[in-house]
Design an enzyme around this catalytic site. Structure first.
Site, PDB file in Angstrom:
ATOM      1  N   PRO A  35      60.594 -73.996 -36.554  1.00  8.62           N
ATOM      2  CA  PRO A  35      59.378 -74.474 -35.900  1.00  8.62           C
ATOM      3  C   PRO A  35      58.999 -73.582 -34.716  1.00  8.62           C
ATOM      4  O   PRO A  35      59.866 -73.163 -33.945  1.00  8.62           O
ATOM      5  CB  PRO A  35      59.742 -75.876 -35.434  1.00  8.62           C
ATOM      6  CG  PRO A  35      61.219 -75.915 -35.399  1.00  8.62           C
ATOM      7  CD  PRO A  35      61.714 -74.894 -36.365  1.00  8.62           C
TER       8      PRO A  35
ATOM      9  N   PHE B 247      39.419 -73.264 -18.274  1.00  8.30           N
ATOM     10  CA  PHE B 247      39.645 -74.479 -19.040  1.00  8.30           C
ATOM     11  C   PHE B 247      38.531 -75.454 -18.694  1.00  8.30           C
ATOM     12  O   PHE B 247      38.340 -75.783 -17.525  1.00  8.30           O
ATOM     13  CB  PHE B 247      41.013 -75.085 -18.671  1.00  8.30           C
ATOM     14  CG  PHE B 247      41.471 -76.169 -19.592  1.00  8.30           C
ATOM     15  CD1 PHE B 247      42.371 -75.892 -20.604  1.00  8.30           C
ATOM     16  CD2 PHE B 247      41.012 -77.469 -19.454  1.00  8.30           C
ATOM     17  CE1 PHE B 247      42.810 -76.891 -21.466  1.00  8.30           C
ATOM     18  CE2 PHE B 247      41.440 -78.472 -20.309  1.00  8.30           C
ATOM     19  CZ  PHE B 247      42.347 -78.181 -21.318  1.00  8.30           C
TER      20      PHE B 247
ATOM     21  N   ARG C 246      37.737 -80.192 -10.038  1.00  5.97           N
ATOM     22  CA  ARG C 246      38.678 -80.472  -8.947  1.00  5.97           C
ATOM     23  C   ARG C 246      38.024 -80.256  -7.592  1.00  5.97           C
ATOM     24  O   ARG C 246      38.244 -81.037  -6.662  1.00  5.97           O
ATOM     25  CB  ARG C 246      39.920 -79.591  -9.076  1.00  5.97           C
ATOM     26  CG  ARG C 246      40.829 -80.034 -10.199  1.00  5.97           C
ATOM     27  CD  ARG C 246      42.059 -79.177 -10.287  1.00  5.97           C
ATOM     28  NE  ARG C 246      42.931 -79.634 -11.351  1.00  5.97           N
ATOM     29  CZ  ARG C 246      44.028 -79.016 -11.738  1.00  5.97           C
ATOM     30  NH1 ARG C 246      44.408 -77.908 -11.129  1.00  5.97           N
ATOM     31  NH2 ARG C 246      44.751 -79.492 -12.731  1.00  5.97           N
TER      32      ARG C 246
ATOM     33  N   ARG D 283      61.367 -72.464 -31.494  1.00  3.76           N
ATOM     34  CA  ARG D 283      60.715 -71.491 -30.612  1.00  3.76           C
ATOM     35  C   ARG D 283      59.562 -72.190 -29.904  1.00  3.76           C
ATOM     36  O   ARG D 283      58.748 -72.848 -30.545  1.00  3.76           O
ATOM     37  CB  ARG D 283      60.156 -70.299 -31.398  1.00  3.76           C
ATOM     38  CG  ARG D 283      61.169 -69.592 -32.287  1.00  3.76           C
ATOM     39  CD  ARG D 283      62.219 -68.891 -31.444  1.00  3.76           C
ATOM     40  NE  ARG D 283      63.109 -68.090 -32.259  1.00  3.76           N
ATOM     41  CZ  ARG D 283      64.313 -68.470 -32.663  1.00  3.76           C
ATOM     42  NH1 ARG D 283      64.765 -69.669 -32.360  1.00  3.76           N
ATOM     43  NH2 ARG D 283      65.076 -67.669 -33.379  1.00  3.76           N
TER      44      ARG D 283
END
Length: 69
Positions: free
Chosen positions: A2, A51, A62, A40
């Protein structure tokens, strides 16, 4: 094997990231019956300017919260 790719908004400590890696590894081992050595995990920090939520960058949201009465 994975491979888990996690993107985070910047600002988490190294200790928090280590804890996340540990817990995600444990979750993979428990849920898909793999070995911890096969897991991993890639962590990527994303700038608050890069973002967006609801049409605004996290940095802008913010800043607005900090100046709100």
């Amino acid at each position: 094997m994975p491979i888990v790719n996690i993107q985070l908004i910047e600002g988490r400590s190294d200790a928090q990231k280590e804890a996340l890696i540990e817990k995600v590894t444990e979750a993979c081992v428990a849920s898909i019956d793999c070995t911890p050595e096969s897991v991993r995990i890639l962590l990527s920090d994303v700038s608050t300017q890069h973002f967006g939520v609801a049409g605004e960058s996290v940095a802008k949201r913010r800043a607005a919260k900090e100046t709100a009465p």
